[in-house]
Structures are given as C-alpha cells and as structure tokens.
Design a protein around this motif. Structure first.
Motif, PDB file in Angstrom:
ATOM      1  N   MET A 131      -5.335  -1.677  -2.524  1.00 42.09           N
ATOM      2  CA  MET A 131      -4.483  -2.806  -2.174  1.00 42.09           C
ATOM      3  C   MET A 131      -5.354  -4.017  -1.826  1.00 42.09           C
ATOM      4  N   ILE A 132      -5.033  -5.165  -2.402  1.00 39.93           N
ATOM      5  CA  ILE A 132      -5.746  -6.391  -2.057  1.00 39.93           C
ATOM      6  C   ILE A 132      -5.145  -6.961  -0.782  1.00 39.93           C
ATOM      7  N   GLU A 133      -5.982  -7.186   0.197  1.00 38.29           N
ATOM      8  CA  GLU A 133      -5.516  -7.715   1.474  1.00 38.29           C
ATOM      9  C   GLU A 133      -5.662  -9.227   1.570  1.00 38.29           C
ATOM     10  N   ARG A 134      -6.707  -9.755   0.894  1.00 39.83           N
ATOM     11  CA  ARG A 134      -6.942 -11.198   1.020  1.00 39.83           C
ATOM     12  C   ARG A 134      -7.829 -11.674  -0.123  1.00 39.83           C
TER      13      ARG A 134
ATOM     14  N   MET B 230     -12.743 -10.927  -2.879  1.00 34.35           N
ATOM     15  CA  MET B 230     -11.562 -10.083  -2.984  1.00 34.35           C
ATOM     16  C   MET B 230     -11.715  -8.973  -1.943  1.00 34.35           C
ATOM     17  N   TYR B 231     -10.915  -9.037  -0.874  1.00 33.49           N
ATOM     18  CA  TYR B 231     -10.966  -8.060   0.207  1.00 33.49           C
ATOM     19  C   TYR B 231      -9.822  -7.062   0.030  1.00 33.49           C
ATOM     20  N   GLY B 232     -10.121  -5.784   0.180  1.00 32.58           N
ATOM     21  CA  GLY B 232      -9.039  -4.818   0.035  1.00 32.58           C
ATOM     22  C   GLY B 232      -9.484  -3.395   0.271  1.00 32.58           C
ATOM     23  N   THR B 233      -8.619  -2.470  -0.099  1.00 30.99           N
ATOM     24  CA  THR B 233      -8.924  -1.046  -0.029  1.00 30.99           C
ATOM     25  C   THR B 233      -8.611  -0.412  -1.378  1.00 30.99           C
ATOM     26  N   ALA B 234      -9.351   0.630  -1.708  1.00 36.43           N
ATOM     27  CA  ALA B 234      -9.172   1.317  -2.988  1.00 36.43           C
ATOM     28  C   ALA B 234      -9.326   2.817  -2.795  1.00 36.43           C
ATOM     29  N   ASN B 235      -8.603   3.565  -3.598  1.00 34.04           N
ATOM     30  CA  ASN B 235      -8.784   5.011  -3.619  1.00 34.04           C
ATOM     31  C   ASN B 235     -10.011   5.370  -4.445  1.00 34.04           C
TER      32      ASN B 235
ATOM     33  N   ALA C 241      -9.091  11.472  -4.373  1.00 32.96           N
ATOM     34  CA  ALA C 241     -10.016  12.268  -3.566  1.00 32.96           C
ATOM     35  C   ALA C 241     -10.128  11.701  -2.159  1.00 32.96           C
ATOM     36  N   THR C 242     -10.274  10.371  -2.062  1.00 36.79           N
ATOM     37  CA  THR C 242     -10.347   9.675  -0.766  1.00 36.79           C
ATOM     38  C   THR C 242      -9.482   8.431  -0.867  1.00 36.79           C
ATOM     39  N   ALA C 243      -8.599   8.243   0.093  1.00 33.82           N
ATOM     40  CA  ALA C 243      -7.664   7.114   0.039  1.00 33.82           C
ATOM     41  C   ALA C 243      -8.147   5.932   0.870  1.00 33.82           C
ATOM     42  N   ASP C 244      -7.841   4.732   0.395  1.00 29.61           N
ATOM     43  CA  ASP C 244      -7.934   3.490   1.168  1.00 29.61           C
ATOM     44  C   ASP C 244      -9.331   3.214   1.728  1.00 29.61           C
ATOM     45  N   ALA C 245     -10.322   3.270   0.872  1.00 29.55           N
ATOM     46  CA  ALA C 245     -11.677   2.901   1.280  1.00 29.55           C
ATOM     47  C   ALA C 245     -11.826   1.387   1.207  1.00 29.55           C
ATOM     48  N   PRO C 246     -12.346   0.747   2.245  1.00 27.12           N
ATOM     49  CA  PRO C 246     -12.457  -0.725   2.247  1.00 27.12           C
ATOM     50  C   PRO C 246     -13.574  -1.221   1.333  1.00 27.12           C
ATOM     51  N   TYR C 247     -13.391  -2.436   0.807  1.00 26.01           N
ATOM     52  CA  TYR C 247     -14.409  -3.051  -0.041  1.00 26.01           C
ATOM     53  C   TYR C 247     -14.312  -4.561   0.074  1.00 26.01           C
TER      54      TYR C 247
ATOM     55  N   ASN D 149     -19.775   3.657   0.279  1.00 25.79           N
ATOM     56  CA  ASN D 149     -19.317   5.019   0.032  1.00 25.79           C
ATOM     57  C   ASN D 149     -18.507   5.487   1.236  1.00 25.79           C
ATOM     58  N   PRO D 150     -17.235   5.868   1.068  1.00 23.95           N
ATOM     59  CA  PRO D 150     -16.441   6.310   2.219  1.00 23.95           C
ATOM     60  C   PRO D 150     -16.872   7.675   2.742  1.00 23.95           C
ATOM     61  N   ASN D 151     -17.713   8.390   1.983  1.00 19.86           N
ATOM     62  CA  ASN D 151     -18.191   9.717   2.405  1.00 19.86           C
ATOM     63  C   ASN D 151     -19.697   9.833   2.214  1.00 19.86           C
TER      64      ASN D 151
END
Length: 490
Positions: A1-4, A38-43, A57-63, A141-143
């Motif tokens: 999801m794009i937040e900003r 582009m600020y947001g979260t991605a699976n 595998a991992t939900a909503d990792a920020p980028y 990397n979220p993990n």
C-alpha cells in the motif's frame, strides 16, 4: 500500500540520476521531468510450486522507493498513454533503456513516461551520486535474521546476471510497489502525481532483466484477484531484450530455486503483448527454446519481433546516449564499449522500437493486431544462420540488412575477465560490432550512391507500409544508410 508520495525538488545542483533533461533537452520539446519518493508497505511473496503460483510470506514490510516522471508540460497535449518502465538494474546503475529506445516516439506523441527503481542494488550508486537526494531510499529485509539457504558465492558462480544478493535488503518488495503505483496512476486520489493528465491507457515495459521481471509479473501477479481488482492493472505490455535463460526469483531467498521454464516467457495474457528481441537473445540466451507463436487469441494476444542486426547493447542505447556524462564518470559508472573492434554495433534498433510502441498503442486502442514478422533462422544449436554476406538470416529487417554495406555481429572479442556474464570468457555476447565492406565490393554490388538511394528508399517505404518503421523515422533511416555507404566508399 502506498502511504505517501513526495515530490523531490530539482535544482541546478540536485537533479535526478541520469537526468533525461540533460540528455534529451526535454524542456525544449515541451516536456518536463519530475521525481518522487514513494513511501509505503509491500508484501514479500514466496513460490507455491515450480510454476507461477505465489503466496504471501511476510506482510506489510515498509519501504521508501523513487520514480521519475517525464510528461508534457501542457496536460492538453497528453496522448492518454502512460508507459511505466521497470528500470534495469543489472549493471548496478539505473538504466532506463526503454526510455532511451522509445523516447522520440513518446515525446512526439505526447505520451507520459514513468521509470520506477526495481531493485535495491542500484541505490548505492544513486547515493554516491547524491547522498542528500537518495540517502533515504530503503528496501529493508523484513526478516534479516533469516539466513540464505545457500552460499552467496555459489549463487554468483551459477548465475552471473544476478550478483546482487544482500541479506540487508529484499528484492521481493517490488511486486506490490509496481501494482500499487499502477493503481495510484489510474486513480483520482490526491496523491496521484498525474492527476491533471488524461490517463486512458497504462502500459508496462522493461529491458533485459527487467523484461524478465515483466514476464514474472504477468505470469504470477497480473491476474491474481487482489491485484486485478476486477479489472486490469495494465492495458498492454512491451518487453525488450528478454534473456529467456533467466527466471526472475520471487524474492532473493529463492535465487537458486528450480523454476519451470514457463516463467521465462509469457504463458497467458489477455492484453496486447509485444516482445522485441535482438540477435543476442534469440539464440544464445535460449529464446529459441521458449518460442511462442504470434496469436490474437482472447487469452493470448502476442507478437514477437526479432530485430536482425542489433545486439543486446548498441552504441546508441548504451554508450552515446549518456554523452560522456561527467556525473557518471565521477561515480565511475559511465557505460562504455569494451570490445576490441573499431566499430561497436550501432544498428538503429530504436527506430524499430518506436514502431513497436506505436503498434502496441494502436492494438490496445483499436483491437486490431499489428502485422507479423519473420523469425530469425537458427541452426540445431540455436546459433543464428548467416547469409553470404555474413549477416543473420530472417527476422525483422531494414534496408541496412536488405542492402548491406557491412556486417553486423552480435558478439565482440574482449579481454578475459571483462564479461559480466562469464568472467572466464573472451567474448561479450551482449555487445556486438560492425565490419565495413570494402569500397570495391560496394561499387560492385550497387554501382552508384544514386542507385543505392533508390534501393534503400524503396525498401524503407515497404517497411513503413507494414508498420515496422514509423513514417516520421523513414528519412532518418534512409539517410543513415546513405551515410554509412558514403563513409565506406560507395
């Protein structure tokens, strides 16, 4: 999801990496270049099997990512076409090759171009270029505590195209970034940077490794219900120079996973899809093993153009475009021809790409598929078959091959250790060279420059009538052929 979405100011001292304003003088042609965070979260996804199916595998990792926009200053002059390029990251530098090959057509047509960073391995060079501008980019990397199941050295040995594994980041964040950007561009949300423009049709494009990303996106994501949202993410696709021996892993942990060969090509596509290959990919990099026939089927709208004469990289598309840029010199990343030959391959594939884009746009708007073109003839080993002049037989041709004044090669001799694909090789299979015919041979073949002009003019008019060369580019192609003929002694 794009937040900003946040626009990045452009000044005399802070501007986009490899800015097209510098190279193409956009402002003089009624265009402007802007850039955005582009600020947001991605699976992050993982493969369910060897084919196309994936799951979260991992939900909503920020980028934090970035993209560049090149659009008409006057929104009324916009064509309604938006072309999104998966910017190529293979050389660890942002190379917007499809912009390079297509920008003349985009600008004269009033199309909007968007280039999105597709892999975090290029961020290091962008930060070196301008730390303040690009220092906040992040694909964490979220993990990071989870180790690779293989040694990085093993991955490099098996796949020299992808020497960019890093436990600190995650390449698999890209799929949601791309989807979310496309839907934002379609929307009327305030965050949409193209809100003032007509956005009737959105296309996805990519070159080489990025074409492989495009194949994977269409096969594994485009028709997932949560991605398509009851409609379609993109109206059409154009893939250039796809290396069919390469399957894009869904995340970096799967870099050595055994995938089905089907993921190196398009299996199904309900929107028009044009693949444009050069001599470099059609045989040596396994395109001949994954060949698909042209089709107008409701669930497989497909055309393949194999550009005879051109190598994967050319002087125009990889060297000359960058105009000896001092910024790229400063960060020690200026593209150059490394072959031992006097003339690097400079076949004008950009002219054929311009027509391919126009054909794609017309196909999407009218539903009428473009003409088919002949395939390059290959031998039992997949190598290009040659004619009496030493040029490749078949494929999408121009007057430069139908009435040649030289020989076009798709491979160059280089110093051992300089090849990105195979450091032990003395051949570069991505960047070829040209060999001029002798003056005596040219006079024996064509007689006079006036006769040669008649031949190449007639041939070019035929290619225009078939839709393989844009009418606006016909004279340029003719003059290029004549210039080479004069230079070589006709």
């Amino acid at each position: 999801m794009i937040e900003r979405i946040e626009q990045i100011p452009i000044t005399d001292t802070s501007y986009p990496f490899a800015s097209a304003e510098k190279y193409c003088k956009l402002s003089q042609n009624g265009y402007e270049e802007t850039e955005y965070y582009m600020y947001g979260t991605a699976n992050v996804y993982r493969s369910v099997d060897k084919d196309e199916r994936v799951e979260v595998a991992t939900a909503d990792a920020p980028y934090i990512n970035r993209f560049v926009v090149r659009a008409p200053k006057n929104p009324k002059l916009c064509s309604g076409n938006v072309v999104i390029e998966i910017v190529n990251p293979t050389s660890f530098m942002e190379i917007d090759r499809m912009w390079i090959l297509g920008h003349k057509e985009f600008v004269r047509n009033g199309d909007i171009y968007i280039g999105i960073t597709s892999k975090p391995n290029t961020i290091k060079k962008m930060v070196e270029f301008n730390t303040e501008r690009y220092g906040r980019l992040s694909w964490k990397n979220p993990n990071p505590e989870v180790p690779f199941s293989f040694k990085i050295e093993e991955a490099l040995e098996r796949n020299h195209v992808l020497p960019d594994l890093d436990i600190s980041y995650e390449t698999g964040l890209f799929w949601d970034m791309l989807t979310d950007l496309a839907w934002l561009i379609r929307s009327d949300e305030d965050e949409n940077p193209l809100l003032k423009y007509s956005r009737k049709y959105i296309y996805l494009t990519g070159w080489s490794q990025s074409a492989c990303y495009l194949f994977r996106y269409v096969n594994s994501f485009a028709y997932r219900p949560e991605v398509s949202r009851g409609g379609k993410v993109f109206d059409g696709y154009l893939a250039g120079g796809g290396v069919r021996s390469l399957v894009t892993p869904i995340n970096q942990y799967e870099s050595l996973k055994e995938y089905s060969f089907k993921l190196s090509r398009i299996e199904k596509v309900s929107e028009p899809f044009i693949a444009v290959q050069t001599e470099s990919e059609n045989g040596r990099y396994d395109s001949w093993r994954t060949m698909r026939s042209d089709s107008d089927n409701l669930y497989f709208k497909y055309r393949l153009y194999e550009v005879t004469g051109a190598s994967h990289d050319t002087m125009y598309s990889y060297v000359d475009y960058y105009q000896n840029d001092p910024d790229l010199k400063r960060i020690d990343h200026l593209p150059e021809y490394i072959g031992k030959h006097e003339e690097g391959n400079d076949y004008p594939s950009q002219i054929l790409f311009a027509a391919a884009y126009r054909n794609l746009f017309n196909w999407v708007r009218t539903g009428a598929g473009p003409n088919h073109c002949e395939r390059i003839k290959v031998d039992a080993e997949g190598e290009n078959c040659k004619d009496a002049f030493g040029n490749t037989v078949g494929g999408l041709r121009t007057c430069l091959l139908n009435y040649p004044t030289g020989r076009y090669n798709s491979t160059s001799n280089i110093e051992v250790g300089m090849s990105m694909l195979d450091p032990s090789s003395d051949k570069d299979g991505l960047f070829g060279y040209e060999e001029a015919f002798s003056s005596g041979m040219l006079k024996e073949l064509y007689g006079t420059i006036e006769n040669y002009r008649k031949l190449v003019t007639q041939d070019t008019e035929e290619q225009i009538s078939k839709g393989f060369v844009c009418k606006e580019d016909g004279q340029e192609l003719i003059e290029l052929a004549l210039e080479l003929a004069r230079k070589r002694g006709l």
